[in-house]
Write a protein that holds these residues in place. Structure first.
Motif, PDB file in Angstrom:
ATOM      1  N   ASP A  82       0.861  -1.315   0.048  1.00  0.00           N
ATOM      2  CA  ASP A  82       0.146  -0.097   0.110  1.00  0.00           C
ATOM      3  C   ASP A  82       0.838   1.170   0.002  1.00  0.00           C
ATOM      4  N   HIS A  83       2.234   1.172   0.574  1.00  0.00           N
ATOM      5  CA  HIS A  83       2.973   2.301   0.630  1.00  0.00           C
ATOM      6  C   HIS A  83       4.065   2.481  -0.521  1.00  0.00           C
ATOM      7  N   ASN A  84       3.777   1.684  -1.394  1.00  0.00           N
ATOM      8  CA  ASN A  84       4.539   1.447  -2.729  1.00  0.00           C
ATOM      9  C   ASN A  84       6.129   1.065  -2.139  1.00  0.00           C
ATOM     10  N   PHE A  85       7.014   1.946  -2.743  1.00  0.00           N
ATOM     11  CA  PHE A  85       8.336   1.873  -2.500  1.00  0.00           C
ATOM     12  C   PHE A  85       8.902   2.687  -1.546  1.00  0.00           C
ATOM     13  N   ARG A  86       7.996   3.381  -0.583  1.00  0.00           N
ATOM     14  CA  ARG A  86       8.453   4.237   0.247  1.00  0.00           C
ATOM     15  C   ARG A  86       9.217   3.321   1.577  1.00  0.00           C
ATOM     16  N   VAL A  87       8.582   2.421   1.928  1.00  0.00           N
ATOM     17  CA  VAL A  87       9.045   1.423   2.905  1.00  0.00           C
ATOM     18  C   VAL A  87      10.605   1.074   2.435  1.00  0.00           C
ATOM     19  N   MET A  88      10.708   0.628   1.356  1.00  0.00           N
ATOM     20  CA  MET A  88      12.034  -0.036   0.611  1.00  0.00           C
ATOM     21  C   MET A  88      13.164   1.417   0.526  1.00  0.00           C
ATOM     22  N   ALA A  89      12.670   2.465   0.590  1.00  0.00           N
ATOM     23  CA  ALA A  89      13.801   3.621   0.823  1.00  0.00           C
ATOM     24  C   ALA A  89      13.886   3.977   2.060  1.00  0.00           C
ATOM     25  N   THR A  90      13.445   3.231   3.257  1.00  0.00           N
ATOM     26  CA  THR A  90      14.010   3.631   4.580  1.00  0.00           C
ATOM     27  C   THR A  90      15.100   2.872   5.091  1.00  0.00           C
ATOM     28  N   GLN A  91      15.788   3.685   6.127  1.00  0.00           N
ATOM     29  CA  GLN A  91      16.985   2.824   6.786  1.00  0.00           C
ATOM     30  C   GLN A  91      16.497   1.476   7.115  1.00  0.00           C
ATOM     31  N   GLY A  92      15.206   1.267   7.846  1.00  0.00           N
ATOM     32  CA  GLY A  92      14.738  -0.050   8.332  1.00  0.00           C
ATOM     33  C   GLY A  92      15.007  -1.166   7.314  1.00  0.00           C
ATOM     34  N   TRP A  93      14.730  -0.786   6.066  1.00  0.00           N
ATOM     35  CA  TRP A  93      14.660  -1.796   5.017  1.00  0.00           C
ATOM     36  C   TRP A  93      16.220  -1.958   4.783  1.00  0.00           C
ATOM     37  N   ALA A  94      16.995  -1.066   4.812  1.00  0.00           N
ATOM     38  CA  ALA A  94      18.546  -1.334   4.620  1.00  0.00           C
ATOM     39  C   ALA A  94      19.039  -2.098   5.738  1.00  0.00           C
ATOM     40  N   ASP A  95      18.582  -1.815   6.944  1.00  0.00           N
ATOM     41  CA  ASP A  95      19.158  -2.722   7.953  1.00  0.00           C
ATOM     42  C   ASP A  95      18.705  -4.149   8.020  1.00  0.00           C
ATOM     43  N   MET A  96      17.627  -4.168   7.648  1.00  0.00           N
ATOM     44  CA  MET A  96      17.012  -5.789   7.335  1.00  0.00           C
ATOM     45  C   MET A  96      17.797  -6.376   6.198  1.00  0.00           C
ATOM     46  N   MET A  97      18.243  -5.603   5.300  1.00  0.00           N
ATOM     47  CA  MET A  97      18.849  -6.197   4.200  1.00  0.00           C
ATOM     48  C   MET A  97      20.318  -6.687   4.569  1.00  0.00           C
ATOM     49  N   ARG A  98      20.645  -6.071   5.604  1.00  0.00           N
ATOM     50  CA  ARG A  98      22.005  -6.323   6.027  1.00  0.00           C
ATOM     51  C   ARG A  98      21.976  -7.458   7.073  1.00  0.00           C
ATOM     52  N   SER A  99      21.006  -7.356   7.961  1.00  0.00           N
ATOM     53  CA  SER A  99      20.931  -8.438   8.958  1.00  0.00           C
ATOM     54  C   SER A  99      19.990  -9.545   8.819  1.00  0.00           C
ATOM     55  N   HIS A 100      19.033  -9.556   8.051  1.00  0.00           N
ATOM     56  CA  HIS A 100      18.119 -10.548   7.957  1.00  0.00           C
ATOM     57  C   HIS A 100      17.781 -10.747   6.569  1.00  0.00           C
ATOM     58  N   THR A 101      18.766 -10.910   5.766  1.00  0.00           N
ATOM     59  CA  THR A 101      18.706 -11.224   4.303  1.00  0.00           C
ATOM     60  C   THR A 101      17.653 -12.229   3.949  1.00  0.00           C
ATOM     61  N   GLU A 102      17.812 -13.498   4.703  1.00  0.00           N
ATOM     62  CA  GLU A 102      17.043 -14.644   4.076  1.00  0.00           C
ATOM     63  C   GLU A 102      15.290 -14.296   4.406  1.00  0.00           C
ATOM     64  N   ASP A 103      15.274 -13.656   5.580  1.00  0.00           N
ATOM     65  CA  ASP A 103      13.903 -13.233   6.023  1.00  0.00           C
ATOM     66  C   ASP A 103      13.307 -12.231   4.948  1.00  0.00           C
ATOM     67  N   LEU A 104      14.130 -11.306   4.415  1.00  0.00           N
ATOM     68  CA  LEU A 104      13.511 -10.197   3.751  1.00  0.00           C
ATOM     69  C   LEU A 104      13.491 -10.801   2.214  1.00  0.00           C
ATOM     70  N   ILE A 105      14.246 -11.730   1.876  1.00  0.00           N
ATOM     71  CA  ILE A 105      13.987 -12.476   0.627  1.00  0.00           C
ATOM     72  C   ILE A 105      12.814 -12.937   0.601  1.00  0.00           C
ATOM     73  N   GLU A 106      12.156 -13.665   1.551  1.00  0.00           N
ATOM     74  CA  GLU A 106      10.765 -14.177   1.631  1.00  0.00           C
ATOM     75  C   GLU A 106       9.852 -13.073   1.627  1.00  0.00           C
ATOM     76  N   VAL A 107       9.970 -12.004   2.296  1.00  0.00           N
ATOM     77  CA  VAL A 107       9.139 -10.896   2.200  1.00  0.00           C
ATOM     78  C   VAL A 107       8.952 -10.289   0.800  1.00  0.00           C
ATOM     79  N   SER A 108      10.251 -10.117   0.224  1.00  0.00           N
ATOM     80  CA  SER A 108      10.282  -9.770  -1.294  1.00  0.00           C
ATOM     81  C   SER A 108       9.183 -10.733  -2.111  1.00  0.00           C
ATOM     82  N   ARG A 109       9.581 -11.946  -1.951  1.00  0.00           N
ATOM     83  CA  ARG A 109       8.718 -13.240  -2.388  1.00  0.00           C
ATOM     84  C   ARG A 109       7.171 -12.864  -2.374  1.00  0.00           C
TER      85      ARG A 109
END
Length: 174
Positions: A82-109
């Motif tokens: 619902d919030h398009n790509f605004r979430v993916m532009a946050t520091q929170g998304w970047a932090d999850m990319m670094r620390s929880h890659t496998e889980d974020l891949i599932e979220v992306s799926r």
């Protein structure tokens, strides 16, 4: 487990009243999952779903995926969509990319997956809705239906395909 979380857990176990936690809710959800406290886990999921923001959506989605949360996972994925790509532009998304890659891949799926109500439509209904979306120029609906397996070759009553219906000078108006 931190002291405040342990206190809240013990309080819950003696009273069966889910605490209003806010900052400790993610830790309580993890503890509830670990110890099989399904009612507490459900209460934590509900609290987290109501507290979703653009900044915390990535962390919440990762938490939901990591702990197999049946209501929080779809809620957080829907919030991100619902919030398009605004979430993916946050520091929170970047932090999850670094620390929880496998889980974020599932979220992306899950983000790429069409909603269940679209996936469960019959082939005929997907085709009908594809033609209708093309006639209305609803690009997002077309993308969703195609991702759900709608047949591009389906034809309307004038034998036009969705592409014909979407074209500004449609042949089926003859």
């Amino acid at each position: 487990m931190e002291g405040p979380v342990l206190r809240q857990l013990l309080s819950y176990m003696y009273t069966l009243q889910a605490p209003q936690l806010s900052s400790m809710t993610p830790q309580m959800l993890a503890v509830a999952d670990k110890y099989g406290l399904s009612a507490l886990k459900a209460a934590c999921e509900q609290q987290l779903a109501t507290q979703l923001t653009v900044e915390n959506a990535a962390a919440t989605a990762v938490l939901a995926v990591r702990h197999c949360c049946p209501s929080l996972t779809p809620a957080s994925v829907a919030f991100i969509k619902d919030h398009n790509f605004r979430v993916m532009a946050t520091q929170g998304w970047a932090d999850m990319m670094r620390s929880h890659t496998e889980d974020l891949i599932e979220v992306s799926r899950l983000l790429a997956e069409p909603p269940e109500e679209i996936r469960s439509l019959s082939v005929e209904e997907k085709g009908r809705r594809l033609i209708q979306a093309a006639e209305e120029g609803s690009v997002e609906e077309i993308r969703t239906l195609l991702a759900a397996g709608a047949d591009l070759g389906v034809r309307d009553k004038y034998m036009g395909t969705a592409l014909h219906c979407a074209a500004p000078t449609s042949l089926h108006v003859l």
